[in-house]
Design a protein around this motif. Structure first.
Motif, PDB file in Angstrom:
ATOM      1  N   VAL A  46      13.290   4.960  74.789  1.00  0.00           N
ATOM      2  CA  VAL A  46      12.877   3.747  74.112  1.00  0.00           C
ATOM      3  C   VAL A  46      12.483   4.126  72.714  1.00  0.00           C
ATOM      4  O   VAL A  46      12.611   3.198  72.166  1.00  0.00           O
ATOM      5  N   THR A  68       8.371  -0.019  73.700  1.00  0.00           N
ATOM      6  CA  THR A  68       9.192  -1.188  74.258  1.00  0.00           C
ATOM      7  C   THR A  68       8.868  -2.320  73.457  1.00  0.00           C
ATOM      8  O   THR A  68       9.563  -3.174  73.054  1.00  0.00           O
ATOM      9  N   LEU A 120      17.629  -1.501  74.240  1.00  0.00           N
ATOM     10  CA  LEU A 120      16.494  -1.487  75.177  1.00  0.00           C
ATOM     11  C   LEU A 120      16.524  -2.543  76.524  1.00  0.00           C
ATOM     12  O   LEU A 120      15.819  -2.730  77.247  1.00  0.00           O
TER      13      LEU A 120
END
Length: 105
Positions: free
Chosen positions: A43, A97, A49
């Motif tokens: 990440v 994230t 992502l």
């Protein structure tokens, strides 16, 4: 019924959990945070992502939080340490994230 099942399981596996090496085997729990590290690395470094589910990691965090209390109740230090590090890594994955997705949006 639950108590009967656990009693039967203890009768079956009692020799394993009462053996002298079993406490050392519980240090295997330390593998839990180790296997999370590659996901954290991904990440941080990946350009995409889309394969990362924040909801899944929230689920992992919830389970780890519950396991934190189980480790305390069981007085299992290796599990306790493992869960502390796992929680730190899991929350780091969530934070990175979410921040990266907001920046990219």
């Amino acid at each position: 019924m639950t108590q009967q099942l656990m009693t039967a399981m203890y009768e079956l596996f009692g020799p394993v959990v009462e053996s002298s090496w079993f406490e050392l085997a519980s240090y295997g729990f330390l593998l839990n945070p180790v296997v999370l590290v590659p996901q954290l690395r991904r990440v941080i470094t990946a350009s995409d992502l889309s394969g990362i589910s924040v909801l899944t990691f929230w689920g992992f965090a919830l389970l780890q939080g519950l396991t934190f209390f189980v480790a305390i109740a069981a007085k299992n230090f290796p599990l306790f340490i493992s869960i502390i590090f796992s929680l730190i890594i899991t929350f780091s994955i969530i934070a990175v994230t979410v921040c990266r997705r907001r920046r990219e949006a």
